[in-house]
Scaffold this motif. Sequence first.
Motif, PDB file in Angstrom:
ATOM      1  N   PHE A 317      -9.409   4.674  13.938  1.00 37.33           N
ATOM      2  CA  PHE A 317      -8.104   4.569  13.296  1.00 37.33           C
ATOM      3  C   PHE A 317      -7.351   5.878  13.481  1.00 37.33           C
ATOM      4  O   PHE A 317      -7.879   6.951  13.182  1.00 37.33           O
ATOM      5  CB  PHE A 317      -8.281   4.260  11.809  1.00 37.33           C
ATOM      6  N   VAL A 319      -4.868   8.120  12.083  1.00 40.36           N
ATOM      7  CA  VAL A 319      -4.229   8.318  10.774  1.00 40.36           C
ATOM      8  C   VAL A 319      -2.781   8.769  10.945  1.00 40.36           C
ATOM      9  O   VAL A 319      -1.880   8.322  10.233  1.00 40.36           O
ATOM     10  CB  VAL A 319      -4.992   9.376   9.953  1.00 40.36           C
ATOM     11  N   SER A 320      -2.541   9.650  11.915  1.00 37.60           N
ATOM     12  CA  SER A 320      -1.192  10.196  12.102  1.00 37.60           C
ATOM     13  C   SER A 320      -0.206   9.108  12.508  1.00 37.60           C
ATOM     14  O   SER A 320       0.965   9.158  12.153  1.00 37.60           O
ATOM     15  CB  SER A 320      -1.205  11.296  13.155  1.00 37.60           C
ATOM     16  N   LYS A 321      -0.659   8.136  13.301  1.00 37.44           N
ATOM     17  CA  LYS A 321       0.230   7.074  13.769  1.00 37.44           C
ATOM     18  C   LYS A 321       0.066   5.803  12.939  1.00 37.44           C
ATOM     19  O   LYS A 321       0.766   4.816  13.171  1.00 37.44           O
ATOM     20  CB  LYS A 321      -0.078   6.747  15.248  1.00 37.44           C
ATOM     21  N   ASN A 322      -0.896   5.824  12.006  1.00 37.19           N
ATOM     22  CA  ASN A 322      -1.187   4.671  11.170  1.00 37.19           C
ATOM     23  C   ASN A 322      -1.431   3.430  12.033  1.00 37.19           C
ATOM     24  O   ASN A 322      -0.811   2.393  11.855  1.00 37.19           O
ATOM     25  CB  ASN A 322      -0.020   4.448  10.191  1.00 37.19           C
ATOM     26  N   GLN A 323      -2.329   3.561  12.966  1.00 38.75           N
ATOM     27  CA  GLN A 323      -2.517   2.514  13.960  1.00 38.75           C
ATOM     28  C   GLN A 323      -3.964   2.510  14.456  1.00 38.75           C
ATOM     29  O   GLN A 323      -4.595   3.553  14.531  1.00 38.75           O
ATOM     30  CB  GLN A 323      -1.593   2.831  15.146  1.00 38.75           C
ATOM     31  N   LYS A 324      -4.435   1.321  14.795  1.00 39.92           N
ATOM     32  CA  LYS A 324      -5.781   1.240  15.378  1.00 39.92           C
ATOM     33  C   LYS A 324      -5.716   1.752  16.808  1.00 39.92           C
ATOM     34  O   LYS A 324      -4.710   1.609  17.483  1.00 39.92           O
ATOM     35  CB  LYS A 324      -6.251  -0.210  15.421  1.00 39.92           C
ATOM     36  N   ASP A 362      -2.934  14.429  16.703  1.00 41.35           N
ATOM     37  CA  ASP A 362      -3.249  13.258  15.882  1.00 41.35           C
ATOM     38  C   ASP A 362      -4.669  13.354  15.336  1.00 41.35           C
ATOM     39  O   ASP A 362      -5.552  13.910  15.988  1.00 41.35           O
ATOM     40  CB  ASP A 362      -3.137  11.978  16.714  1.00 41.35           C
ATOM     41  N   LYS A 370      -8.996   7.131   5.911  1.00 38.94           N
ATOM     42  CA  LYS A 370      -7.688   7.738   6.174  1.00 38.94           C
ATOM     43  C   LYS A 370      -7.711   9.213   5.803  1.00 38.94           C
ATOM     44  O   LYS A 370      -7.121   9.626   4.818  1.00 38.94           O
ATOM     45  CB  LYS A 370      -6.598   7.044   5.344  1.00 38.94           C
TER      46      LYS A 370
END
Length: 673
Positions: A317, A319-324, A362, A370
């Motif tokens: 995951f 965290v910086s881009k909030n994306q898998k 990132d 998170k």
Amino acid sequence: MKDVSIADLRNVVFMGHNGSGKTTLAEALLFKLGLNDRLGKVDAGNGMADFSEAERKRKLTIHAKSFSAGWSSGKGNRKGIVFFDTPGYADFFGQVIAAASAADAALIVVDANSGIQVGAMRAWKLCERHQIPRGIVITGLDRENADYEKALAGVRTAWGDQCVPVMRPSSDLSAVRFLLGQDSEDAEDQEVLNKLNELAAETDDDLIEKFLEGASLSAEELNTGLRKALCGGNFFPVFCAMPLKDVGLTELLEALDMLYPSPLDIERKDEQGEIINPASDQPLVGSIWRVQSDPFIGNLAMIRVLAGTLKPETEVFNVSKNQKERIAGLLEVNGKKQASVAEATAGDVVAMTKLKHSGLCDTLCAPGLKVGLPPLQFPKPVVTMAVTAKTQADEDKIGTALARLIEEEPTLKIERNDDTGEQLLSGMGDVHLDVAVEQMRTRSNANVLLSTPRVSYKETITATGEGHHKHKKQSGGRGQYGEVYLRVEPRQPEDEETFVNAIVGGVIPGNFIPAVQKGVNEGLQKGAMAGYPVTNVKVTVYDGSYHDVDSSEVAFKIAGARAFRDAMTKAKPVLLEPVMTIKIITPEQFMGDISGDISHKRGHIIGMEAEDGMQVITAEAPYAELHAYSAELRSMTSGRGQFEMDFARYDVVPANVAQKVVEAAAKEKSDDE
Ligand SMILES: Nc1nc2c(ncn2[C@@H]2O[C@H](COP(=O)(O)OP(=O)(O)OP(=O)(O)O)[C@@H](O)[C@H]2O)c(=O)[nH]1
Ligand SMILES: [Mg+2]
């Protein structure tokens, strides 16, 4: 690292002044550790570290790089070391900041000929700010005029007597001696060993008692204590080596193993202040410290693993881009050499291939976690140039090429200036920008030029002015007719509109007013003085006349534009220029020169204060005078001054200076015609 337990891994960033010998030390270690089958030399351009075209040409490091190797000391477990070579040249300091964030400790390289220079001081400050444990290695003992004792004394004067020489060169410089774990009758050695005992003892209440009672610490107590003191910033071991002669390298590796922290000794915290447990069975946490473009496999994202285990072909995951994010391959990268690895754990630095969403700085975590890491602070760019394409084809490539550069370099910025229409590239110095442009050329085949950016001047008025124009043409066929009277005045805060229609009795019919306004707008975009945009003006159309048959939109537009121009010239127009606030940090001794120079640049000092033994000067000066300030300040302060600047406001350009700008604009216009 394969076959190396986390406790036996050391992760160290080399820092120091430009040319102090970091890459030379790195190359010698690469050879010693068997990563290279020969000793690479910076000057011959045949090393593993400075391998890019740009680096080999300039004989200096531009990008920070990490190297990973295992080694055996002959006794005990297999050891591992990850070390980073970083640039010393000030323009590339962003690389040092990024590499330092991925390391557990630092080794500051000081050359025995020059001693401590500004690059080493900058490195030291960075370590202090981020509480990075550190030591010093004095190299270049074989250089002409090298003086080990003088360099050591310089280190201790600058950074205190907690800098303890744990190694000494032999008098004929054929060997170095690592003092720890050795018996010595030498008085100087005794003094050092006593100091080391004291520093180790001070980390523990029981040990300090033992020490004060005159008992000596066990080897184990000494090791643990010294490592604690180093991590706590109370001990800075000073090593020495002659990398080109293979002297001191084994001792240095052993000393780092003995004194430097493993990833388990470093207490890292997330943004919430929670301690991150580095153990390999914990959830994954890692951070991307560098993105490197590879001609064959696309972008390589270099990650420093902080906790847990990273494996290829897994999902993580971001965290910086909030994306898998899906990890494809994992590579151990040593210069140009790449090898697949099966996993990476705390302390390791590996490259991830084919990431879709992740970029520089990132944070990646195990799915479902998170963890946020404190963001890195990079200095603001201080030099700006306009980027122009040589041809239309190049123009199309520039956008992508610039965007790729920015992905890799935290201290490069791009921006479009809407007033001048220029594409601007900003960085930390002239060499930084030159290298960036070179990279664009080789990678994207985009042929670009750098030029001094235009200053976004503006025009305004200081009085009220009335303007008039009658546009009348009646030579055969249908004529043209439109007459406009208007007034310009400095716009007041309460004025809501720039353009006011004050026509009464339909002397200009309502359907022609938009045409008049169009004419005025043209004049607002290109002022009458030097063609710069006009600001802060209110325009009131109050009279005019029309012709039943000959009046047209075109006629009123022309009349509007010319009446506006007429009014502007009568309203005491002035030129405005951007004024910047500059914050300069410098050693006190350069204050006089700096303030003299600021007033020479039509600027003035707003404030001065002392901070951290340096002077902080706040000043204001016109942007037009600051284009080369980065280079000028460097030469005024021998590289020791730094600055940042921000837009403050627009100010009136003094008449004598304005006249030159007006003349230059007129010349450019006539050249264009
Ligand atoms: N005689 C001698 N020369 C050295 C030694 N270390 C470095 N040099 C020389 O000093 C010059 C600069 O060395 P580098 O290793 O490139 O220095 P650097 O610290 O990596 O420099 P930057 O990457 O620009 O910051 C080269 O010409 C090296 O050959 C040394 O221990 N002895
Ligand atoms: Mg170098």
